[in-house]
Design a protein around this motif. Structure first.
Motif, PDB file in Angstrom:
ATOM      1  N   LEU A  45       6.350  31.556  -1.563  1.00  0.00           N
ATOM      2  CA  LEU A  45       6.064  31.344  -0.145  1.00  0.00           C
ATOM      3  C   LEU A  45       5.346  32.550   0.451  1.00  0.00           C
ATOM      4  O   LEU A  45       4.397  32.408   1.235  1.00  0.00           O
ATOM      5  N   GLY A  46       5.798  33.741   0.077  1.00  0.00           N
ATOM      6  CA  GLY A  46       5.128  34.952   0.565  1.00  0.00           C
ATOM      7  C   GLY A  46       3.680  35.014   0.133  1.00  0.00           C
ATOM      8  O   GLY A  46       2.798  35.383   0.915  1.00  0.00           O
ATOM      9  N   LEU A  47       3.414  34.627  -1.112  1.00  0.00           N
ATOM     10  CA  LEU A  47       2.037  34.616  -1.604  1.00  0.00           C
ATOM     11  C   LEU A  47       1.212  33.551  -0.880  1.00  0.00           C
ATOM     12  O   LEU A  47       0.036  33.769  -0.567  1.00  0.00           O
ATOM     13  N   ALA A  48       1.842  32.408  -0.585  1.00  0.00           N
ATOM     14  CA  ALA A  48       1.147  31.362   0.178  1.00  0.00           C
ATOM     15  C   ALA A  48       0.771  31.873   1.566  1.00  0.00           C
ATOM     16  O   ALA A  48      -0.300  31.556   2.096  1.00  0.00           O
ATOM     17  N   GLY A  49       1.649  32.691   2.164  1.00  0.00           N
ATOM     18  CA  GLY A  49       1.324  33.290   3.450  1.00  0.00           C
ATOM     19  C   GLY A  49       0.104  34.187   3.364  1.00  0.00           C
ATOM     20  O   GLY A  49      -0.739  34.197   4.272  1.00  0.00           O
ATOM     21  N   ALA A  50      -0.021  34.938   2.257  1.00  0.00           N
ATOM     22  CA  ALA A  50      -1.196  35.794   2.073  1.00  0.00           C
ATOM     23  C   ALA A  50      -2.465  34.959   1.931  1.00  0.00           C
ATOM     24  O   ALA A  50      -3.533  35.351   2.427  1.00  0.00           O
ATOM     25  N   VAL A  51      -2.365  33.803   1.264  1.00  0.00           N
ATOM     26  CA  VAL A  51      -3.521  32.906   1.156  1.00  0.00           C
ATOM     27  C   VAL A  51      -3.923  32.391   2.538  1.00  0.00           C
ATOM     28  O   VAL A  51      -5.118  32.296   2.860  1.00  0.00           O
ATOM     29  N   MET A  52      -2.923  32.068   3.377  1.00  0.00           N
ATOM     30  CA  MET A  52      -3.206  31.646   4.752  1.00  0.00           C
ATOM     31  C   MET A  52      -3.958  32.732   5.515  1.00  0.00           C
ATOM     32  O   MET A  52      -4.908  32.452   6.253  1.00  0.00           O
ATOM     33  N   ILE A  53      -3.520  33.973   5.340  1.00  0.00           N
ATOM     34  CA  ILE A  53      -4.164  35.091   6.034  1.00  0.00           C
ATOM     35  C   ILE A  53      -5.612  35.229   5.573  1.00  0.00           C
ATOM     36  O   ILE A  53      -6.531  35.385   6.393  1.00  0.00           O
ATOM     37  N   PHE A  54      -5.825  35.181   4.256  1.00  0.00           N
ATOM     38  CA  PHE A  54      -7.177  35.281   3.713  1.00  0.00           C
ATOM     39  C   PHE A  54      -8.074  34.194   4.291  1.00  0.00           C
ATOM     40  O   PHE A  54      -9.191  34.471   4.759  1.00  0.00           O
ATOM     41  N   ALA A  55      -7.592  32.961   4.261  1.00  0.00           N
ATOM     42  CA  ALA A  55      -8.394  31.835   4.751  1.00  0.00           C
ATOM     43  C   ALA A  55      -8.677  31.967   6.244  1.00  0.00           C
ATOM     44  O   ALA A  55      -9.796  31.709   6.707  1.00  0.00           O
ATOM     45  N   GLY A  56      -7.654  32.372   7.013  1.00  0.00           N
ATOM     46  CA  GLY A  56      -7.834  32.493   8.461  1.00  0.00           C
ATOM     47  C   GLY A  56      -8.865  33.535   8.827  1.00  0.00           C
ATOM     48  O   GLY A  56      -9.739  33.305   9.678  1.00  0.00           O
ATOM     49  N   TYR A  57      -8.800  34.705   8.183  1.00  0.00           N
ATOM     50  CA  TYR A  57      -9.792  35.751   8.463  1.00  0.00           C
ATOM     51  C   TYR A  57     -11.191  35.287   8.053  1.00  0.00           C
ATOM     52  O   TYR A  57     -12.170  35.479   8.790  1.00  0.00           O
ATOM     53  N   ALA A  58     -11.303  34.709   6.841  1.00  0.00           N
ATOM     54  CA  ALA A  58     -12.624  34.286   6.361  1.00  0.00           C
ATOM     55  C   ALA A  58     -13.218  33.209   7.264  1.00  0.00           C
ATOM     56  O   ALA A  58     -14.407  33.242   7.600  1.00  0.00           O
ATOM     57  N   LEU A  59     -12.392  32.247   7.686  1.00  0.00           N
ATOM     58  CA  LEU A  59     -12.879  31.144   8.511  1.00  0.00           C
ATOM     59  C   LEU A  59     -13.117  31.548   9.959  1.00  0.00           C
ATOM     60  O   LEU A  59     -13.772  30.814  10.707  1.00  0.00           O
ATOM     61  N   SER A  60     -12.627  32.736  10.352  1.00  0.00           N
ATOM     62  CA  SER A  60     -12.887  33.196  11.718  1.00  0.00           C
ATOM     63  C   SER A  60     -14.365  33.482  11.931  1.00  0.00           C
ATOM     64  O   SER A  60     -14.821  33.612  13.071  1.00  0.00           O
ATOM     65  N   ALA A  61     -15.129  33.578  10.825  1.00  0.00           N
ATOM     66  CA  ALA A  61     -16.582  33.715  10.953  1.00  0.00           C
ATOM     67  C   ALA A  61     -17.203  32.439  11.509  1.00  0.00           C
ATOM     68  O   ALA A  61     -18.290  32.477  12.093  1.00  0.00           O
ATOM     69  N   ILE A  62     -16.495  31.317  11.343  1.00  0.00           N
ATOM     70  CA  ILE A  62     -16.953  30.042  11.899  1.00  0.00           C
ATOM     71  C   ILE A  62     -16.489  29.888  13.343  1.00  0.00           C
ATOM     72  O   ILE A  62     -17.270  29.529  14.226  1.00  0.00           O
ATOM     73  N   HIS A  63     -15.207  30.187  13.576  1.00  0.00           N
ATOM     74  CA  HIS A  63     -14.658  30.112  14.930  1.00  0.00           C
ATOM     75  C   HIS A  63     -13.418  30.994  15.011  1.00  0.00           C
ATOM     76  O   HIS A  63     -12.559  30.942  14.111  1.00  0.00           O
ATOM     77  N   PRO A  64     -13.287  31.790  16.064  1.00  0.00           N
ATOM     78  CA  PRO A  64     -12.140  32.703  16.155  1.00  0.00           C
ATOM     79  C   PRO A  64     -10.785  32.011  16.268  1.00  0.00           C
ATOM     80  O   PRO A  64      -9.750  32.665  16.096  1.00  0.00           O
ATOM     81  N   VAL A  65     -10.751  30.708  16.535  1.00  0.00           N
ATOM     82  CA  VAL A  65      -9.468  30.017  16.630  1.00  0.00           C
ATOM     83  C   VAL A  65      -8.709  30.096  15.306  1.00  0.00           C
ATOM     84  O   VAL A  65      -7.472  29.995  15.272  1.00  0.00           O
TER      85      VAL A  65
END
Length: 221
Positions: A45-65
Motif C-alpha cells: 500500500l505504501g508503494l502504491a501511494g508513491a505511484v499515486m504521487i508520481f502520477a499526480g506530479y507528472a500529470l500536473s503538467a496537464i492540469h494542476p488539479v
C-alpha cells in the motif's frame, strides 16, 4: 578475502518532532486493524501511494488539479510505510532480516518515484529533483552503514524524519496548486526549484558531517 564485520544489535534513533505523537497514533491503529491487513499488505500500500504521487506530479503538467492526487498519495504512503513495521512489532510477527531488506528496498523505490515525479512536474526541474534524491540516498547510505558498523540506525536528522518531510512536501504541493510555478525573475528557475535544491544541499552537508563524526568515533575506539 574481504572480511565483513559482524552485525551489531541495532538501536533505532528517532528524534523527530512528531515521533511520540505518531507512535501513539500508530499503536492505536494497529490495535484496530482487521486480521487480513498484514505488514506485507501495508508495504504494498505504501508503494502504491508513491505511484499515486508520481502520477499526480507528472500529470500536473496537464492540469494542476492532479496535485490533489499527490496529497492523497502522501497520506496513503504514510499509512502503509509507517504502519507495516509497527504492525509486525505489535502482533509480534517480526521477520527482522526480511523486513529490513524489503522495507528499505521499497523505500528507495518510493523515493525515486516521488522525486522523479516532482521533476516531471512543471514546478521543479528534473535535475534539481534528482539532486535532492541523491542527497536523500546519501543519508540513507550513511544510516545503513552506521547500522552495520556502530549499531545505530538514525531515522531522523535536525528533528525531522520521513513524516515531517511528507508534511513539508504536502505544504509545498498545496502552494503549487495555489500559486502556480512562481518563476524567479531572470533565472529560469521557480521558487520550488530553490526550495528543493536547498533541501538537497542540506542533506548532502548532513551526509558529509555525519560521515566525519562517525569516522572520528571509529578512530577513537
Amino acid at each position: 578475502m574481504l572480511k565483513v564485520p559482524e552485525m551489531k544489535p541495532v538501536q533505532r534513533i528517532q528524534a523527530n518532532l512528531l515521533a511520540k505523537a505518531e507512535r501513539r497514533a500508530l499503536t492505536w491503529m494497529c490495535a484496530r486493524l482487521p486480521a487480513w491487513v498484514t505488514p506485507d499488505v501495508l508495504t504494498a500500500l505504501g508503494l502504491a501511494g508513491a505511484v499515486m504521487i508520481f502520477a499526480g506530479y507528472a500529470l500536473s503538467a496537464i492540469h494542476p488539479v492532479w496535485l490533489w492526487a499527490v496529497v492523497g498519495g502522501f497520506v496513503v504512503h504514510w499509512f502503509g510505510d509507517s504502519l507495516d513495521g509497527s504492525l509486525a512489532r505489535f502482533r509480534q510477527i517480526e521477520r527482522p532480516d526480511f523486513g529490513y531488506f524489503i522495507d528499505h528496498s521499497t523505500d528507495g523505490l518510493a523515493n525515486l518515484l516521488i522525486l522523479a515525479g516532482l521533476g516531471l512536474s512543471p514546478f521543479v526541474r528534473l535535475d534539481i529533483a534528482l539532486f535532492a534524491l541523491a542527497g536523500y540516498l546519501l543519508l540513507s547510505i550513511h544510516a545503513f552503514l552506521a547500522a552495520r558498523v556502530v549499531g545505530e540506525l538514525r531515522l531522523s536528522y535536525l528533528a525531522a524524519g520521513p513524516t515531517e518531510l511528507r508534511l513539508a512536501l504536502i505544504a509545498v504541493t498545496l502552494a503549487m496548486f495555489a500559486f502556480g510555478a512562481l518563476p524567479v525573475t531572470d533565472t529560469g528557475l521557480t521558487a520550488f526549484d530553490l526550495i528543493v535544491g536547498f533541501v538537497g544541499v542540506v542533506m548532502v552537508i548532513l551526509f558529509v558531517v555525519q560521515t566525519l563524526v562517525t569516522t572520528r568515533s571509529l578512530t577513537l575506539k
